[in-house]
Design an enzyme around this catalytic site. Structure first.
Site, PDB file in Angstrom:
ATOM      1  N   HIS A 145       0.803  -1.106  -0.141  1.00  0.00           N
ATOM      2  CA  HIS A 145      -0.149   0.006  -0.046  1.00  0.00           C
ATOM      3  C   HIS A 145       0.614   1.236  -0.162  1.00  0.00           C
ATOM      4  O   HIS A 145       0.717   2.142  -0.683  1.00  0.00           O
ATOM      5  CB  HIS A 145      -0.993  -0.179   1.168  1.00  0.00           C
ATOM      6  N   GLU A 146       1.707   1.326   0.822  1.00  0.00           N
ATOM      7  CA  GLU A 146       2.560   2.476   1.003  1.00  0.00           C
ATOM      8  C   GLU A 146       3.686   2.533  -0.331  1.00  0.00           C
ATOM      9  O   GLU A 146       3.887   3.636  -0.810  1.00  0.00           O
ATOM     10  CB  GLU A 146       3.672   2.407   2.132  1.00  0.00           C
ATOM     11  N   HIS A 149       1.838   4.273  -3.097  1.00  0.00           N
ATOM     12  CA  HIS A 149       1.670   5.828  -2.783  1.00  0.00           C
ATOM     13  C   HIS A 149       3.176   6.401  -3.541  1.00  0.00           C
ATOM     14  O   HIS A 149       2.752   7.405  -4.132  1.00  0.00           O
ATOM     15  CB  HIS A 149       1.728   5.984  -1.379  1.00  0.00           C
ATOM     16  N   GLU A 230      -6.289   6.709  -0.887  1.00  0.00           N
ATOM     17  CA  GLU A 230      -6.235   5.598  -0.225  1.00  0.00           C
ATOM     18  C   GLU A 230      -6.603   4.269  -0.830  1.00  0.00           C
ATOM     19  O   GLU A 230      -6.443   3.141  -1.042  1.00  0.00           O
ATOM     20  CB  GLU A 230      -6.975   5.768   1.075  1.00  0.00           C
TER      21      GLU A 230
END
Ligand code: ZN
Lengths: 405, 185
Positions: A145-146, A149, A230
């Protein structure tokens, strides 16, 4: 993916200049409020200076400041091999040439964020609580997930958005403080002696409205951006790992944790994978929360049974929400490759030992605090505090004498 | 005169079109090569870890000689493999043998508590994962490249300049497919 990055770059640029224009407007109105003759120009001057300073700081030192106020410490592979490996795995899965720096925040509340202006100098920070709570697959989901980003260039966008929020809040605070210390009265006596009444009343109302609504609107805007980011990062994480269940379980564990993150504030909160400030289930959620409700994110991830491509994510999102909001940009939806999820890892948590994970996380924090470690032949790991000053340490199990230094 | 200009513009457009397709093909082929290099790095890493693993486990496991011999054998097979297909075959045998070792290790509580072995376990798990993620990335790249070669109009350019389709890195064994991530824990 390239078009997605381009569109994010464009958005960053628009946000950057739009923010400048807005600050200048606010500067002009506030300035005119205090001094109708030359105040506007002074206000514009200060707004431009503020904008330039903030842009420079956030571009060149934003991530350093963010990491510093979170109490994050950089780790090498030595400190926490598993975390390092998982980041490397996600780097390989994403097929990118850069390797983000890795940080650990010593805090029992499980959470994580990514920062940095360019992918080449980006960073991923996780709390020690995250390391001791999640199994390997869940940690992989969070790191994916990070990493998303970073790959999607969200971090620049978020940095500028956060800066805008900070600047507007600061300016209206200065405005109200000025009002409190009698700036307004000077204005009133002046405006009555000159008869430009009507225009000044409009300026006055405008200034008050901007001062009150500005920060609120900036906040809503910031939150709206981060919410969409998100979802997109969740979708990318599922695609990278091919295992949406990992991230879903991680989000569940993070949401259920009873610890509260110590170092989070209003501006940094939207950077985290799960909002560290609000408890899940609050119904204010829709407008003022920085994140989509965790339960919704988990539901979408768990519904990705058929495939984990961007198209699948968008489809499941529409199915669950029943509305046609674009979560995934068009460029990513065009992807024609079917991407099958990995199934059959459901039991992965059985092999997870919370005791081991906690020990690993503690060891990592100890290493960050300059403890020395010696692995004895007998399998015992001896941990030596930085202020230990004997030349020899004896293994408590087998009695081997280890020379230090 | 006007026809000549139209003709010229058309020619320029066609050339431009061809060049851009050609460049796209080159870029995709390089991405495939790069992705393959990533797999290779990880496979080599796994091969390098195996002697360490055997060294650490040796003292504990006297009865599982066969597994250790197989691991050594498959390792050298994998290292000598030439084509993508051969390599995939040998590597999947190696994955299987390493998986067997995991099952055996459960019987040796002392070994499981050994810090060196735990560290090695993490390295092997990570390497297995890196191989599977590198493979995933490689296959994505190959798919994009092969699509480009097969689809009109890029297939014309691909044919003219002899761009060949690339082989997928596939694991044949069905069991291996279901659980691609080997875990020791
Ligand atoms: Zn000892």
């Amino acid at each position: 993916m390239w078009e997605l990055i381009q569109s994010n770059r464009r958005k960053s640029l628009i946000l950057f200049f739009g923010m400048g224009a807005l600050l200048i407007l606010i500067g002009y109105v506030f300035g005119s409020f205090y001094n109708p003759e030359s105040g506007g120009a002074v206000g514009v001057f200060f707004a431009i200076i503020l904008w330039m300073i903030l842009s420079t700081i956030s571009y060149f030192a934003g991530s350093k400041i963010l990491l510093a106020i979170s109490g994050a410490k950089e780790v090498t592979k030595e400190v926490h091999p598993q975390l390092y490996n998982v980041v490397e795995e996600m780097k390989i899965a994403a097929g990118v040439p850069y390797f983000p720096k890795i940080f650990i925040i010593d805090d029992p509340a499980p959470n994580a964020f990514a920062t940095g202006v360019k992918p080449e100098n980006s960073a991923i920070a996780v709390t020690s609580g995250l390391l001791s709570t999640l199994n390997r697959y869940e940690l992989q989901g969070v790191v994916a997930h990070e990493m998303s980003h970073i790959v999607n260039r969200d971090i620049l966008l978020m940095t500028f958005a956060g800066m805008m929020l900070g600047a507007i809040t600061l300016m209206s605070e200065v405005f109200f403080r000025g009002l409190y210390y009698g700036g307004g009265s000077r204005y009133r006596s002046k405006s009555s002696s000159k008869n430009s009444g009507q225009g000044q009343i409009i300026i006055m109302i405008l200034a008050l409205v901007l001062a009150i609504l500005g920060p609120i609107l900036a906040q809503l805007f910031y939150f709206a951006i981060s919410r969409k980011r998100e979802y997109l990062a969740d979708a990318s994480a599922a695609r990278l790992t091919r295992y949406p269940e990992g991230l879903a379980n991680a989000l569940e564990k993070i949401a259920n944790s009873s610890y509260k993150l110590r170092s989070a504030n209003k501006v940094t909160a939207p950077m985290y994978i799960v909002n560290p400030l609000k408890r899940e289930g609050m119904k204010l959620a829709d407008l003022t929360s920085t994140h989509p409700p965790i339960s919704e994110r988990i539901k979408i991830l768990r519904a990705l049974q058929q495939g984990v491509s961007y198209k699948d994510y968008q489809k499941v999102f529409e199915m669950i929400y029943g509305k046609k909001e674009k979560i995934i940009p068009d460029s990513a939806l065009k992807e024609s490759i079917p991407v099958a999820p990995v199934m059959g890892l459901a039991n992965s948590d059985k092999s997870f030992s919370p005791v081991d994970a906690k020990r690993e996380a503690n060891d990592a924090v100890m290493k960050l605090n300059n403890y020395k470690f010696i692995n004895c032949k007998c399998g015992v790991r001896i941990k030596i505090p930085p202020d230990y000053n004997q030349p020899i340490v004896v293994c408590p199990r087998c009695g081997t004498r280890h020379q230090l230094g | 005169m006007i026809y000549f200009i139209i003709f010229l513009v058309l020619i320029v457009l066609i050339i431009f079109f061809f060049v851009s397709i050609y460049n796209a093909l080159i870029r995709l082929r390089n991405q495939v090569k790069n992705a393959w290099a990533q797999i290779d790095v990880q496979l080599k890493r796994r091969h390098d870890l195996i002697p360490n693993l055997i060294e650490t486990v040796k003292g504990y496991m006297t009865h599982e000689r066969q597994i250790m011999e197989n691991i050594t054998k498959y390792r050298s097979q994998a290292m000598n493999a030439q084509t993508v297909g051969e390599k995939a075959q040998a590597e999947s045998l190696l994955s299987g043998a390493l998986g067997q070792l995991r099952v055996q290790v459960e019987n040796y509580p002392d070994l499981k508590a050994n810090q060196n072995f735990l560290a090695l376990q993490e390295e092997l798990t990570a390497t297995e994962n890196k191989i599977s993620f590198a493979r995933q990335n490689y296959n994505d790249q190959v798919l994009m490249y092969n699509n480009k070669i097969q689809m009109f109009p890029s297939n014309i350019v691909a044919g003219m300049f002899n761009f060949k389709e690339e082989e997928f890195f596939e694991i044949k064994d069905q069991a291996e497919k279901e659980v691609p991530k080997v875990s020791f824990n």
